[in-house]
Structures are given as structure tokens and as C-alpha cells.
Design a protein around this motif. Structure first.
Motif, PDB file in Angstrom:
ATOM      1  N   TYR A 180      11.724  27.863 -28.487  1.00  0.00           N
ATOM      2  CA  TYR A 180      10.509  27.724 -29.622  1.00  0.00           C
ATOM      3  C   TYR A 180      10.405  26.171 -29.572  1.00  0.00           C
ATOM      4  CZ  TYR A 180      12.077  32.224 -31.208  1.00  0.00           C
ATOM      5  OH  TYR A 180      12.450  33.522 -31.684  1.00  0.00           O
ATOM      6  N   ALA A 181       8.948  25.607 -29.568  1.00  0.00           N
ATOM      7  CA  ALA A 181       8.699  24.364 -29.568  1.00  0.00           C
ATOM      8  C   ALA A 181       8.683  23.863 -31.113  1.00  0.00           C
ATOM      9  CB  ALA A 181       7.300  24.154 -28.852  1.00  0.00           C
ATOM     10  N   TYR A 182       7.730  24.617 -31.922  1.00  0.00           N
ATOM     11  CA  TYR A 182       7.987  24.481 -33.277  1.00  0.00           C
ATOM     12  C   TYR A 182       7.503  25.738 -34.197  1.00  0.00           C
ATOM     13  CZ  TYR A 182       2.706  24.184 -33.072  1.00  0.00           C
ATOM     14  OH  TYR A 182       1.463  24.580 -32.602  1.00  0.00           O
ATOM     15  N   PHE A 183       7.865  25.563 -35.563  1.00  0.00           N
ATOM     16  CA  PHE A 183       7.299  26.448 -36.652  1.00  0.00           C
ATOM     17  C   PHE A 183       6.410  25.791 -37.889  1.00  0.00           C
ATOM     18  CE2 PHE A 183      10.146  29.690 -35.233  1.00  0.00           C
ATOM     19  CZ  PHE A 183      11.055  29.324 -34.520  1.00  0.00           C
ATOM     20  N   ARG A 184       5.342  26.392 -37.649  1.00  0.00           N
ATOM     21  CA  ARG A 184       4.424  25.845 -38.585  1.00  0.00           C
ATOM     22  C   ARG A 184       3.803  26.876 -39.478  1.00  0.00           C
ATOM     23  NH1 ARG A 184      -1.052  27.210 -38.228  1.00  0.00           N
ATOM     24  NH2 ARG A 184      -0.769  27.950 -36.080  1.00  0.00           N
ATOM     25  N   ILE A 209       9.533  26.604 -47.597  1.00  0.00           N
ATOM     26  CA  ILE A 209       9.860  27.635 -48.863  1.00  0.00           C
ATOM     27  C   ILE A 209      10.771  26.891 -49.814  1.00  0.00           C
ATOM     28  CG2 ILE A 209      11.038  29.645 -49.481  1.00  0.00           C
ATOM     29  CD1 ILE A 209       8.116  30.201 -48.364  1.00  0.00           C
ATOM     30  N   ILE A 240      13.774  26.011 -44.965  1.00  0.00           N
ATOM     31  CA  ILE A 240      13.326  27.207 -44.545  1.00  0.00           C
ATOM     32  C   ILE A 240      11.734  27.334 -44.653  1.00  0.00           C
ATOM     33  CG2 ILE A 240      13.197  29.842 -45.595  1.00  0.00           C
ATOM     34  CD1 ILE A 240      15.807  29.225 -46.636  1.00  0.00           C
ATOM     35  N   ASP A 289       8.530  29.793 -43.908  1.00  0.00           N
ATOM     36  CA  ASP A 289       7.663  31.111 -43.568  1.00  0.00           C
ATOM     37  C   ASP A 289       6.550  31.181 -42.715  1.00  0.00           C
ATOM     38  OD1 ASP A 289       6.123  33.274 -44.185  1.00  0.00           O
ATOM     39  OD2 ASP A 289       7.034  33.675 -46.124  1.00  0.00           O
ATOM     40  N   VAL A 290       6.755  31.783 -41.577  1.00  0.00           N
ATOM     41  CA  VAL A 290       5.367  31.961 -40.728  1.00  0.00           C
ATOM     42  C   VAL A 290       5.147  33.373 -40.705  1.00  0.00           C
ATOM     43  CG1 VAL A 290       4.732  31.534 -38.631  1.00  0.00           C
ATOM     44  CG2 VAL A 290       6.503  30.080 -39.271  1.00  0.00           C
ATOM     45  N   GLY A 291       3.954  33.498 -41.432  1.00  0.00           N
ATOM     46  CA  GLY A 291       3.365  35.029 -41.626  1.00  0.00           C
ATOM     47  C   GLY A 291       4.593  36.125 -42.021  1.00  0.00           C
ATOM     48  N   GLY A 292       5.401  35.539 -42.734  1.00  0.00           N
ATOM     49  CA  GLY A 292       6.238  36.751 -43.383  1.00  0.00           C
ATOM     50  C   GLY A 292       7.778  36.586 -42.875  1.00  0.00           C
ATOM     51  N   VAL A 293       7.888  36.054 -41.739  1.00  0.00           N
ATOM     52  CA  VAL A 293       9.259  35.691 -41.030  1.00  0.00           C
ATOM     53  C   VAL A 293       9.668  34.468 -41.470  1.00  0.00           C
ATOM     54  CG1 VAL A 293      10.727  35.699 -39.239  1.00  0.00           C
ATOM     55  CG2 VAL A 293       8.845  37.614 -39.338  1.00  0.00           C
ATOM     56  N   ALA A 294      10.695  34.071 -42.278  1.00  0.00           N
ATOM     57  CA  ALA A 294      11.330  32.920 -42.702  1.00  0.00           C
ATOM     58  C   ALA A 294      12.239  32.489 -41.800  1.00  0.00           C
ATOM     59  CB  ALA A 294      11.659  33.046 -44.252  1.00  0.00           C
ATOM     60  N   TYR A 295      12.243  31.345 -41.097  1.00  0.00           N
ATOM     61  CA  TYR A 295      13.218  30.837 -40.364  1.00  0.00           C
ATOM     62  C   TYR A 295      13.847  29.851 -41.121  1.00  0.00           C
ATOM     63  CZ  TYR A 295      10.246  33.037 -36.768  1.00  0.00           C
ATOM     64  OH  TYR A 295       9.593  33.927 -35.934  1.00  0.00           O
ATOM     65  N   ARG A 296      15.242  29.903 -40.848  1.00  0.00           N
ATOM     66  CA  ARG A 296      16.346  28.581 -41.398  1.00  0.00           C
ATOM     67  C   ARG A 296      16.583  27.578 -40.387  1.00  0.00           C
ATOM     68  NH1 ARG A 296      19.553  29.013 -45.825  1.00  0.00           N
ATOM     69  NH2 ARG A 296      19.459  31.367 -45.831  1.00  0.00           N
ATOM     70  N   GLY A 338       1.596  30.391 -35.557  1.00  0.00           N
ATOM     71  CA  GLY A 338       2.457  29.627 -36.355  1.00  0.00           C
ATOM     72  C   GLY A 338       3.865  29.296 -35.574  1.00  0.00           C
ATOM     73  N   ALA A 372       5.577  28.312 -32.378  1.00  0.00           N
ATOM     74  CA  ALA A 372       4.912  27.613 -30.709  1.00  0.00           C
ATOM     75  C   ALA A 372       6.145  28.069 -29.771  1.00  0.00           C
ATOM     76  CB  ALA A 372       4.746  26.147 -31.132  1.00  0.00           C
ATOM     77  N   MET A 412      19.463  31.908 -38.233  1.00  0.00           N
ATOM     78  CA  MET A 412      18.237  31.613 -37.880  1.00  0.00           C
ATOM     79  C   MET A 412      16.991  32.134 -38.645  1.00  0.00           C
ATOM     80  SD  MET A 412      16.932  32.700 -33.779  1.00  0.00           S
ATOM     81  CE  MET A 412      15.110  33.001 -33.515  1.00  0.00           C
ATOM     82  N   TYR A 466      14.519  35.073 -44.237  1.00  0.00           N
ATOM     83  CA  TYR A 466      14.265  36.462 -44.882  1.00  0.00           C
ATOM     84  C   TYR A 466      13.016  37.080 -44.062  1.00  0.00           C
ATOM     85  CZ  TYR A 466      10.476  33.865 -47.215  1.00  0.00           C
ATOM     86  OH  TYR A 466       9.392  33.129 -47.405  1.00  0.00           O
ATOM     87  N   ARG A 524       9.576  39.212 -45.023  1.00  0.00           N
ATOM     88  CA  ARG A 524       8.808  39.640 -46.208  1.00  0.00           C
ATOM     89  C   ARG A 524       7.494  40.568 -45.581  1.00  0.00           C
ATOM     90  NH1 ARG A 524       4.282  37.092 -47.357  1.00  0.00           N
ATOM     91  NH2 ARG A 524       4.667  35.181 -46.145  1.00  0.00           N
TER      92      ARG A 524
END
Lengths: 200, 200, 200, 200
Positions: A2-6, A10, A18, A20-27, B23, B25, D1, D4, D6
Motif C-alpha cells: 500500500y502506498a497510501y489511504f485517502r 474517522i 482510522i 474510512d475509504v469507501g466503507g472499509v476503515a483502516y487503522r 482512495g 493507493a 489493520m 470496521y 460499513r
């Protein structure tokens, strides 16, 4: 991987955020410096990422700035430094001060950070100094602070090349000079480098 | 697990590309040949993918062309060739030239590439030749260059089948002929194949 | 981890299908029976999934029907049967026929499938028979074919319960009867079950 | 990782729920208490998640409430308690009752749950009591039931601080008092705590 999460920030706390990218939330686990640069919850954020994989764990680490992510990866490459300690070091001091301490061979700055013993501090400096010097020199438009080691070594390099030395041999001599001298000025580095070139 | 990633090309360098898909990457390691075929940053791109999983690593490899991805997977199947070396080989020569070197039994072409020793080059040829020959023959409309080994062996195959041999036995004989002869022409392959069929 | 992937079917072949979900394309290995039920490329598809994780591999398996996915997971639970062999078995016979062969204790039907030896066939029947019988009985509205074992055992169960036995003890007796008798009819199962109940 | 998922609740049963997020459906194992709080299939749902990674498995666990997820992670930290047993414990009793049993040192409440032996129950209490007490005290506005241990210890803490003790030393004394006394009231905790402070 993974390069980044945009996505939407949250929530965040001192050690994790945390997204949230399109409904999947990454910690993502983060450092204090990244924590201080996060927007408010509900805003959009882009966290640069590193996925740490072990036999029984997949853990994401997040960074606002690429330089912090790169220093994190460099620290991870040191034997005995895992992601937790690397994040603790990045939470202990700003990135520039850590780089300065490494380039200026000041282990005491590092072992002030909790979890960093004398041995680890020394090993970090020993193994990262060349690489950070090189990184600093290749960073376009990123002139380190006037008195900083990166610009000093660049000046010394230029001086030696005007004296007719090839870039490669000048580079080697400057790096050796930096490793041996304590808080060298340009003249010290050049004198030391000339000495090195004569001896080799 | 992943077949491809289709999204915005965020950035690319000689050895990796970052693709933003909704979102998230993804960072994929790439070869020079894929690098040269990438669009500009900001454009849409579709990178074919291979996920390399190890106990402490999940690494994505990206390819513009399926043939490069297939050759990458074939190279990975050779003991002693990991993903880094496979990518170095794909960065060293265009796919067609690597296939030619393997089919025409020319190890010297391969061990010119950095990281590929004589032993590895020989093992690659030994283990991949049959498979690449077969791949070439099953590729519709993909006639290799006039003088290339794939079209030679196809011509020899047709010749043998007109002489009444079944495709299977003709195929076996042609493959054995290619393995033993140095830069064979069609007649050489047919003569050698007839010889093989008589001896078996 | 994944229940299914719902997106555009990009391509499929006898052993794998590629599904694009929002720009990430997943490659799932499939059986012949799933392959024959796939829509055309470009259409929307929902493939039920199983993620197979090993130290050096993350591989997705796809199924059009839940029953095939469940039988796949049951086969995986047999020592010596990995995902490849389980998929080969599912490609060798329709799901119902595999279930019939297991419930009717017919190993010969299974070891006709390539890769399935006598020992494996016997182990599959030994370890799955109870579970498949149970699955069949709990499947609402899914009455197996008239002469099939599932409906036989249900009839025998009802017969025993009308004779005053509790469902649990009747169930146990019927299962033992099925295991011991060769192609039993309802009467055989009931006689055998009554025998079992008297002996226990 | 993952924090949640949603999306649309596709289906749920006593032990798992399937959530479709943009076409990728995730299967999460859940407890009875989460199962009872799920909306109907087809509705939107947000399931807090924990990804459990082993050499040959990646399994998601889902929770409606953060407190259940936190207790799950605490239980996982106990040697001998894996995710399955942790989920069984959370399915056996509501979260508050499990916390009460741990804080009030009542192992018998836990070993009524299937799969929890006397040793495991004792170990859970021994290792989690301090941490749960601390968690309870830091939970804003979450006053445990009037007679519950958390509020008791908070009252005792306040009493000691009004007697001039620092929060830290009062906290330590209260925790020791709770560990030693059986169903202590506030006065008992304060008397015990004063005793502890004098002895230390």
C-alpha cells in the motif's frame, strides 16, 4: 503493497488513526508528529502507509510526510529496531533533528528517546549515516539548514572538485571525513578529505 | 489473488509505480520495459499484477503486458530466481529477446544481465525452453519474427504432419530436435525430427 | 475473510475467472462446473469465494453455488486433500453426484477422478459421510432425488419417530445403519436402526 | 489493520455475518450478543473488526460495540485463549457481566461458559483485573451500575484523595484493596487502602 489511504479521518489518538475509504476503515499506527499534523475528524486525509507483515500480524503504519515514512523504513532496516521502536523514535524528535543527530554523529540525542539504548543509538548512526547523507544530497530544493551537515558536505564536495578531484573520490573522502570529525566546518571537512585522498 | 489494478497513476519511477484505486493507493514494483510504457502521472492506467507473499512480506509486481507477467511467473518457477532477479532480467532485455535467447539456447544473452550468472542462465534455458516453445505455439496470431524459432518449429511441425505423423509425435520430435541442434533451419529440424521419430 | 466478489467478469477460462470490483481485479481459481455456469465476459457476476492462505501464497477460489463452496470446504478438511485436488474433484463430477457417492459409500465413483486414489476416496467417504448426511437433512426444500440416500434416511427417520423413538436417537441409529449397509432401502435402514437402538 | 466494515448486511447467522462493501463481501465471525444487535439483511451496518492472522489463515471477527471488541482483544492477550474461545466467552454472557465477574473476582461466573475451565477462568481474572479496572475508570460518562466495582473504586479513590493522598498512590492502594477483599464496600476499600498506604 500500500502506498497510501485517502479517505475520511474517522478518529485519531496519539498512536493511531482510522481512515474510512469507501466503507472499509483502516487503522494505522502513527507517531506524535503525524498526530499533530492530522486534520479534524470528519475531514479528508491522505496517510502514506507501510504494511508490516509478520507470521501472525498485518499492521499498518501511517505518515503525513514522505520523509517520515522514508526515515521509518531506514530505521526498520537496522537490526534490533522494529516498527514500534521506529515509531517511538519518530515520536521522540522531529524528523530533521533525528537526521541531524545521525549525520552529525550525536548518539546522545537519540538515546534520550525512551526505548533507545546506547548500543542501538550507535548502530543507527553507524548504519544510516551514509544513506541519510546521500538522501539529503539527492533531495531537490531541500537545502538543509545553513549550518546543517548536508549543505556542508555539498560545499566541501564542490571545493574538492574545483581542486580537480573526481566526484566519486571526493564523495568518498568527504563521507570518511564526516565520520571521523566532531561537528566539522567546511574547511575541516576539506582538510580531512584531502588527508584521506592522500592516504588512499 | 490480484489480476490487475485499474486507476489513476499517481507517480512512477524506474522501479515502482503507484496506482490509486478509489482512495487506496497500491505500490507495484515494475521493470524498465513496463516503466517506459506507463502513461503520465494523473492518467488512468491498468497494471497487471502478481502478489508475492512471504512470511514477512506482501509485495506487488506490476506489468503493462500479459506476456511480461507470464515470463515473470515462468522465471519465478526456476529455483534460485526470486522476484527481484526476475524483474532485473525483464529490465535487462525486451520480452521477445529473452524468449528468443531461451528458445535458441543462447545463455550468453542472459548472463549479460546483472545478477544472472552462467549457472542461472543455463538453468533458465534448461527449464523454460519447452514451456516457452509451447506458449509460443499456442499464441494466436502472434507469429514470431520470420527467422524466429517459434515459426521454424511450427513450419517443421506442419512438414512432419504432411508426412503423416500425428501432431503429438511430431511435436515431441521437433522439441527434441530444437534442444539438440544449434540454430537449426527448418530442414535441420525436420531431418533431426525424422531421426528422432525413427529412433523412438 | 471474503464471502464473495460481485463485479464485472473480465475473462474466464476452464480453471480461473477474473472479476473487476471497482478497479481491483481478483483472479479466482474455479471448477469446470462453475466455469460452465459463468455469464459472458463483460457481464456482472457474483462469485462466492474462499481465500486459501499459506506461508508463501494467498489464493482465491470461486464458486457460483454455495453448495459447491461448502463441499469444497468439507473436502479441504480431509487430510491429504488440498485446494487443487478439491477443485479437481469438483471439476470431475457434479456436486450432487459427489454427495451421492459419499452418502451411498461408493468410493469407485470418486477414484475415477484424476488425482483421487483409492485411499483418498475411502478417507473422503469415511470422514464426510455423517456431515453430508446432516447437511442434506438440514437443507430446506432441497429434497434429494427420490431414490437418493438423503430422502431414504429422512423416511427412515420419520418411520422410527412414528414408532416412538426420539429424533436424536433415531438420527443416530439411521446414520449408523447407513454406514454399515450397502445401498440400503428404507426398510433395511429401519430394520438396521431398530437393531442399533436395541443394542445401545 | 481493519477498524470496521460499513456496507450492506447480506446475511447473518448465530456465528457470522456477511457485509458487502462496494462489491467485496467480507465474512466476519460474531458473538451472540452482536448477532442479536444486527439489523435485518439488506440494511446498512457498521461492524467493528479485528483481523486475526495466522500462517495459514486470515479470519475477520466483527463487533457491534467497541467495548465488546476491546474485551475480545483483552481476552486474546491471555495465553490459552484464542479467538474462538474469546468469542464463545462473549457469546456466553453480556460484556458488562463478564467485566463484573473479572473485577469482582468471581471465576465461577466464567467457568459456566462452555470451553472455559477453572484454570482459564482464574488466569483471565488474574491477568485482566487491573486492566479492566483501569479501563472502567477512564471511560467518560460510563458509570457502571450503582453497586458495581468501578464506581466503588472511584468513590474510594475520591475519599482517599480528600484525605490528602495523591491520585497515583490512592489508585495503587485501591487496586490492591480490590484484589484482596471479597465484594468490598467503599468503606472496606478505603480502610484496606489506608492499611496498604501505611504498609508501603
Amino acid at each position: 503493497m500500500y502506498a497510501y489511504f485517502r479517505g475520511e479521518l474517522i478518529s485519531s489518538s496519539r498512536d493511531n488513526a482510522i481512515v474510512d475509504v469507501g466503507g472499509v476503515a483502516y487503522r494505522l499506527l502513527i507517531s506524535n508528529s503525524t498526530y499533530r499534523q492530522l486534520p479534524s475528524s470528519g475531514d479528508q486525509v491522505k496517510l502514506l502507509a507501510h504494511l508490516h507483515v509478520k507470521e501472525d500480524l498485518m499492521q499498518l503504519y501511517g505518515f503525513i510526510e514522505e520523509e517520515e515514512r522514508q526515515l521509518f523504513l531506514l530505521l526498520l532496516s537496522i537490526s534490533g529496531v522494529g516498527p514500534k521502536l521506529a515509531l517511538a523514535i519518530l515520536s521522540g524528535l522531529p524528523v530533521e533533528e533525528i537526521q541531524e543527530a545521525i549525520m552529525a554523529n550525536k548518539p546522545e540525542t537519540l538515546f534520550g528517546i525512551s526505548g533507545v539504548g546506547k548500543k542501538t543509538a550507535a548502530r543507527i548512526i553507524l548504519e544510516l549515516r551514509d544513506r541519510i547523507l546521500k538522501l539529503q544530497q539527492t533531495r531537490p530544493g531541500k537545502t538543509a539548514g545553513a549550518g546543517s551537515v548536508a549543505s556542508l558536505s555539498e560545499d566541501a564536495l564542490q571545493a574538492l572538485m574545483t581542486l580537480g578531484f573526481s566526484r566519486a573520490s571526493a564523495q568518498q573522502a568527504v563521507t570518511r571525513a564526516l565520520l571521523s570529525a566532531e561537528n566539522p566546518g567546511v574547511e575541516d571537512i576539506v582538510r580531512e578529505a584531502l588527508q584521506n585522498i592522500r592516504n588512499h
